[in-house]
Design a protein around this motif. Structure first.
Motif, PDB file in Angstrom:
ATOM      1  N   ALA A 135     -58.629  10.932  -4.025  1.00  0.00           N
ATOM      2  CA  ALA A 135     -59.090  10.613  -2.671  1.00  0.00           C
ATOM      3  C   ALA A 135     -58.784  11.725  -1.679  1.00  0.00           C
ATOM      4  N   TYR A 136     -57.805  12.565  -1.977  1.00  0.00           N
ATOM      5  CA  TYR A 136     -57.494  13.694  -1.103  1.00  0.00           C
ATOM      6  C   TYR A 136     -58.396  14.895  -1.368  1.00  0.00           C
ATOM      7  N   ALA A 137     -59.156  14.832  -2.456  1.00  0.00           N
ATOM      8  CA  ALA A 137     -60.017  15.953  -2.836  1.00  0.00           C
ATOM      9  C   ALA A 137     -61.393  15.788  -2.197  1.00  0.00           C
ATOM     10  N   ASP A 138     -62.320  16.653  -2.594  1.00  0.00           N
ATOM     11  CA  ASP A 138     -63.618  16.690  -1.892  1.00  0.00           C
ATOM     12  C   ASP A 138     -64.770  16.088  -2.686  1.00  0.00           C
ATOM     13  N   LYS A 139     -64.456  15.351  -3.757  1.00  0.00           N
ATOM     14  CA  LYS A 139     -65.460  14.666  -4.577  1.00  0.00           C
ATOM     15  C   LYS A 139     -66.377  15.619  -5.331  1.00  0.00           C
ATOM     16  N   SER A 140     -65.971  16.842  -5.513  1.00  0.00           N
ATOM     17  CA  SER A 140     -66.776  17.768  -6.300  1.00  0.00           C
ATOM     18  C   SER A 140     -66.316  17.740  -7.747  1.00  0.00           C
ATOM     19  N   ALA A 145     -54.982  11.057   5.879  1.00  0.00           N
ATOM     20  CA  ALA A 145     -55.001  12.517   5.907  1.00  0.00           C
ATOM     21  C   ALA A 145     -55.338  12.976   7.326  1.00  0.00           C
ATOM     22  N   VAL A 146     -54.668  14.042   7.745  1.00  0.00           N
ATOM     23  CA  VAL A 146     -54.863  14.561   9.098  1.00  0.00           C
ATOM     24  C   VAL A 146     -55.250  16.033   9.025  1.00  0.00           C
ATOM     25  N   ALA A 147     -56.330  16.398   9.713  1.00  0.00           N
ATOM     26  CA  ALA A 147     -56.800  17.787   9.786  1.00  0.00           C
ATOM     27  C   ALA A 147     -56.304  18.409  11.073  1.00  0.00           C
ATOM     28  N   ASP A 148     -55.286  19.216  10.953  1.00  0.00           N
ATOM     29  CA  ASP A 148     -54.774  19.959  12.094  1.00  0.00           C
ATOM     30  C   ASP A 148     -55.516  21.290  12.141  1.00  0.00           C
ATOM     31  N   PRO A 149     -56.240  21.600  13.214  1.00  0.00           N
ATOM     32  CA  PRO A 149     -57.031  22.844  13.261  1.00  0.00           C
ATOM     33  C   PRO A 149     -56.184  24.100  13.148  1.00  0.00           C
ATOM     34  N   THR A 150     -54.870  23.963  13.354  1.00  0.00           N
ATOM     35  CA  THR A 150     -54.004  25.144  13.285  1.00  0.00           C
ATOM     36  C   THR A 150     -53.340  25.299  11.926  1.00  0.00           C
ATOM     37  N   ALA A 151     -53.648  24.414  10.973  1.00  0.00           N
ATOM     38  CA  ALA A 151     -52.957  24.463   9.674  1.00  0.00           C
ATOM     39  C   ALA A 151     -53.927  24.097   8.566  1.00  0.00           C
ATOM     40  N   GLU A 152     -53.533  24.385   7.316  1.00  0.00           N
ATOM     41  CA  GLU A 152     -54.329  24.007   6.155  1.00  0.00           C
ATOM     42  C   GLU A 152     -54.336  22.491   6.018  1.00  0.00           C
ATOM     43  N   PRO A 206     -55.927  18.838   3.638  1.00  0.00           N
ATOM     44  CA  PRO A 206     -56.492  18.382   2.367  1.00  0.00           C
ATOM     45  C   PRO A 206     -58.001  18.574   2.323  1.00  0.00           C
ATOM     46  N   ALA A 207     -58.528  18.812   1.135  1.00  0.00           N
ATOM     47  CA  ALA A 207     -59.945  19.135   0.967  1.00  0.00           C
ATOM     48  C   ALA A 207     -60.862  18.050   1.497  1.00  0.00           C
ATOM     49  N   VAL A 208     -60.448  16.796   1.396  1.00  0.00           N
ATOM     50  CA  VAL A 208     -61.313  15.699   1.824  1.00  0.00           C
ATOM     51  C   VAL A 208     -61.676  15.819   3.301  1.00  0.00           C
ATOM     52  N   LEU A 209     -60.832  16.470   4.091  1.00  0.00           N
ATOM     53  CA  LEU A 209     -61.066  16.563   5.521  1.00  0.00           C
ATOM     54  C   LEU A 209     -62.175  17.541   5.884  1.00  0.00           C
ATOM     55  N   SER A 210     -62.662  18.297   4.902  1.00  0.00           N
ATOM     56  CA  SER A 210     -63.790  19.186   5.173  1.00  0.00           C
ATOM     57  C   SER A 210     -65.061  18.390   5.448  1.00  0.00           C
ATOM     58  N   ARG A 211     -65.042  17.100   5.133  1.00  0.00           N
ATOM     59  CA  ARG A 211     -66.241  16.277   5.304  1.00  0.00           C
ATOM     60  C   ARG A 211     -66.336  15.646   6.690  1.00  0.00           C
ATOM     61  N   ILE A 212     -65.349  15.860   7.555  1.00  0.00           N
ATOM     62  CA  ILE A 212     -65.399  15.231   8.870  1.00  0.00           C
ATOM     63  C   ILE A 212     -65.415  16.295   9.964  1.00  0.00           C
ATOM     64  N   ARG A 213     -65.884  15.902  11.120  1.00  0.00           N
ATOM     65  CA  ARG A 213     -65.937  16.793  12.273  1.00  0.00           C
ATOM     66  C   ARG A 213     -65.232  16.123  13.444  1.00  0.00           C
ATOM     67  N   SER A 214     -64.541  16.901  14.231  1.00  0.00           N
ATOM     68  CA  SER A 214     -63.864  16.346  15.404  1.00  0.00           C
ATOM     69  C   SER A 214     -64.855  16.227  16.556  1.00  0.00           C
ATOM     70  N   ALA A 215     -64.491  15.392  17.508  1.00  0.00           N
ATOM     71  CA  ALA A 215     -65.319  15.222  18.721  1.00  0.00           C
ATOM     72  C   ALA A 215     -64.803  16.158  19.790  1.00  0.00           C
TER      73      ALA A 215
END
Length: 823
Positions: free
Chosen positions: A683-688, A765-772, A774-783
């Motif tokens: 679930a943390y990966a990108d489903k590839s 999972a949290v996507a911090d723009p200043t840090a690496e 998890p791959a799954v977060l590549s599928r979402i966009r911030s507002a």
């Protein structure tokens, strides 16, 4: 799985056939009811987790007895709580070991060896049977057999002359313990510790059992009789021994096979519904729990039932699952199994009320109960459950923690009653006489009411003791009290005309007084061995408690333990784990000359802890380490033929049988935990389809469930932790994906909302723009610059939300109402 005929064959081959007809070791045939199968058991079913032959109802459960009056013990352990030892008359090869259990036997007259090639070669060279004795340092009946037989010079003389004697700490070498416990279970119908097995020089079992008295009694052969008879028969009929042992190994090989018998589909909803129905029928409504005495707080059951409830909180059976969990956890917390003075929980209760415990405390129980009580708090927001979480953590940090961050294994049930005493007794550190309590509490009063009267009422203290004779068959706890709460604070407060605050003040002061008084007593033996697996469970418990109760200190405790493991139990060059390390005499962390390599449980439990720690700390380093360890686990333990994980690697040739754990007992099965871990990593990966894409892990989880599908279907309550993983697989994870800076208060508020809820199969999972990230977060966009959250269920994601109330609504709605599919 073994059939009844296979079991009968094993019994006949080992000790019941004509070749060994004078050696009837069946320990269930005693005609005298005084003591039946006195052993230490870590499992509520008294069944080795591996043996899948017998259902719960078919297995005779041995009564769990206290020590006999003639078995009062004087321990030989050189640990801090023991009396100073006189100059030792004997010293054997165990003196160089680190295990507290092995060191307890280092001055026996028996010429003990640890499990090592030297001992095996000696047996082959001298053509002798091996006597294998397996136990652990806080095992009461292991101490009894040591006192009666292994410290007896006459018995030792026979052992030394005719056998090569090997002593094993079951917690240090669970792979060896499981192999021979499978044999003992199949041939005797029950098992426990001490485990006593006789092996041919090539390590094949011939016969064995658990505890044996030194002389013939209780309808059992005495240990000396067994030794002499076996030695004689080995000399006279060696070829028959060898033939029987080969047949036994063939039968064990067949018994040990776990496969789905060509299953092509993963079991579905009917399987976990059946499991729930079984627990409902086994539920004991008066004091909670599942079954009758002795009662164990088997945490895997709570995990499954909480998960079942949280899937659909409006479902009637789900509500019943929640009710069973909460009532049982409340009764356990109020019971004597909970140490109301020194905190923490004992291993099990010998009675139905959770009143009189077997007083040893195990780290793995504390770790798993942390999760159960945290889930209870999340489900109810009742501070009662949060208080229990705080209590457990206070105990482990105070009494079981090495200063570097690792946790010790256990505290013993036995201790010296006074500093002048020369013999240990079970529960001596914990029980109280009425006059003693009255003396130490003194004449303190509130509103002219003696503290003692209030305290005695609330904790059910009686002048002549509150322990039923049925819970103390040998009279060792006569006139003693074990604190237990049968009523409520409201009832006691009303009885004495007090407010709840006043009552809490009285109880708190009395507990403090008792705690200080207890510190003057000799402490129980501490097993200062530190196991990777149990510390992994502790990381998970601390991380989940830290999230659920919003306690940063608990997360910091978990981080310190993870760092301890990385420093002392991890080989960076090979990406492999070690199983154990030890507290040295100077307080530092010590290791054996030949460190024990990690087992499946070490990897699976630590990976679980690291995944929880990532969600608690949002430090991606823990998730990356978990993924690395998962790859090592797959290489070392995965069965490429029948799927699932073996409990040990193939590297140690002295382990004659590789097994797969298929029962969640006192500890969850490594396979059950691994099934959860694989799905979370996916679930943390990108489903590839890439190696890091998640499809590989999800396929492995599927193959594992297929391998255990027959077990899940036929005996659903044997694997509650895997049943939870099965629901996780069928439902897919609940992914909560948040984009925003980890230092941004708005992001942290969204994270808090997630952590404050009981969510089945949750992946945060949290996507911090200043840090690496998890791959799954590549599928979402911030507002824009506003922290944003998505809730994804069954691989469909909600529209993005930025408002806390919107996120709360999304998380609280039924899964079926989730909205548009992710693109």
């Amino acid at each position: 799985m073994p059939t009844g005929r296979a079991v009968l064959l094993l019994r006949r081959l080992s000790s019941g056939d004509n070749r060994f007809k004078n050696l009837n070791f069946n320990q269930n045939t005693t005609k005298e009811p005084l003591v039946v199968n006195p052993v230490c058991s870590h499992r509520d079913l008294a069944v080795p987790k591996r043996l899948s032959t017998f259902s719960h109802s078919n297995l005779p459960t041995p009564p769990l007895c206290r020590s006999l009056s003639d078995n009062i013990l004087k321990m030989t352990s050189p640990s801090a709580e023991s009396k100073p030892l006189e100059k030792c008359k004997y010293t054997n090869c165990l003196i160089s070991e680190k295990s507290p259990y092995l060191l307890q036997h280092a001055h026996n007259p028996v010429q003990w060896y640890p499990w090592c090639q030297e001992a095996i070669d000696k047996a082959k060279k001298e053509n002798k049977l091996i006597f294998l004795s397996v136990g652990y340092s806080t095992c009461h009946w292991c101490h009894v057999m040591e006192k009666e037989s292994f410290e007896n010079e006459d018995v030792a003389k026979i052992m030394n002359e005719h056998f090569v004697n090997i002593k094993v700490d079951r917690e240090e070498r669970p792979d060896i313990d499981r192999v021979y416990m499978l044999f003992v279970m199949a041939t005797n119908g029950s098992g426990g510790w001490p485990m006593s097995v006789f092996l041919t020089p090539d390590l094949r079992p011939v016969t064995g059992g658990t505890y044996f008295p030194p002389e013939d009694r209780w309808g059992r052969p005495g240990f000396k009789s067994i030794l002499l008879s076996l030695a004689k028969k080995w000399k006279e009929n060696q070829s028959q021994f060898l033939e029987a042992s080969m047949n036994i190994m063939d039968a064990l090989q067949k018994i040990s096979i776990v496969d789905g018998e060509n299953s092509t589909s993963v079991p579905g909803e009917a399987t976990w519904d059946r499991c729930v129905q079984r627990y409902m029928s086994n539920y004991e409504p008066e004091f909670g729990g599942f079954g009758t005495a002795p009662k164990f707080p088997q945490a895997s059951i709570f995990n499954f039932l909480f998960h079942y409830y949280a899937r659909d909180k409006s479902h009637p059976e789900g509500k019943k699952c929640l009710e069973m969990c909460l009532y049982t956890l409340t009764k356990i917390a109020k019971g004597g199994i909970h140490d109301h003075v020194s905190s923490g929980f004992a291993r099990y209760s010998v009675d139905n009320d959770w009143h009189v415990p077997h007083f040893e405390k195990m780290l793995y129980d504390q770790a798993q109960l942390l999760v159960a009580y945290t889930d209870a708090f999340l489900a109810t927001k009742d501070e009662f459950y949060a208080d229990v979480v705080h209590d457990i953590i206070k105990y482990v940090n105070r009494d079981l923690r090495h200063e570097s961050g690792g946790f010790y294994s256990a505290e013993d049930a036995d201790s010296y009653p006074t500093t002048e005493a020369t013999h240990k007794k079970e529960g001596a550190f914990c029980v109280w006489e009425y006059d003693e309590l009255k003396s130490i509490i003194g004449d303190k009063k509130i509103n002219s009411i003696p503290y003692m009267d209030i305290f005695a009422d609330y904790f059910s203290i009686e002048e002549d003791g509150n322990i039923s004779p049925t819970s103390d068959p040998h009279g060792e706890l006569t006139n003693k009290n074990v604190l237990i709460v049968y009523g409520s604070k409201e009832e006691t407060a009303n009885k004495f005309g007090l407010s709840i605050d006043q009552l809490n003040q009285v109880l708190s002061e009395c507990i403090d007084i008792l705690y200080q008084a207890r510190q003057k007593r000799p402490r129980p033996h501490l097993d200062s061995k530190m196991l990777c697996s149990w510390n992994g469970l502790m990381i998970a418990g601390l991380a989940q408690a830290g999230q659920g109760l919003a306690e940063k200190d608990y997360v910091e405790d978990a981080i310190k333990t993870a760092q301890f493991i990385k420093k002392h139990l991890y080989d960076q060059s090979t990406h492999t784990l070690l199983h154990s390390c030890y507290k040295a005499e100077d307080g530092s962390v010590a290791q054996t000359i030949n460190p024990i390599k990690g087992f499946l449980d070490d990897y699976a439990f630590l990976i679980k802890g690291l995944l929880d720690l990532y969600e608690a700390s949002l430090d991606l380093g823990w998730l990356n380490w978990a993924r690395e360890l998962q790859q090592t686990q797959d290489k070392l333990f995965w069965d490429p033929v029948n799927s699932g994980y073996f409990t040990c690697s193939a590297e140690d040739s002295t382990v004659v049988l590789r097994l797969k754990e298929d029962q969640d007992g006192a500890e969850p099965s490594g396979n059950s935990v691994a099934c959860h871990n694989l799905q979370r990593l996916a679930a943390y990966a990108d489903k590839s389809a890439a190696p890091e894409g998640g499809d590989h892990e999800r396929e492995m989880a599927k193959q594992l469930l297929l391998a255990f599908s027959k077990r899940l279907t036929a005996s659903p309550t044997a694997l509650p932790e895997m049943m939870s993983a099965l629901m996780f697989y069928n439902d897919s994870p609940t992914q909560v994906l948040i984009s925003g800076g980890c230092s941004d208060p708005r992001t942290l508020e969204l994270v808090r909302v997630v952590r404050s809820r009981l969510l089945p199969g949750r992946v945060l999972a949290v996507a911090d723009p200043t840090a690496e990230s998890p791959a799954v977060l590549s599928r979402i966009r911030s507002a824009g610059d506003v922290p944003t959250a998505y809730v994804c269920r069954r691989y469909a994601c909600s529209l993005p939300v930025t408002d806390v109330k919107q996120l709360e609504s999304l998380l609280d709605e039924a899964p079926a109402t989730t909205s548009t599919k992710s693109k």
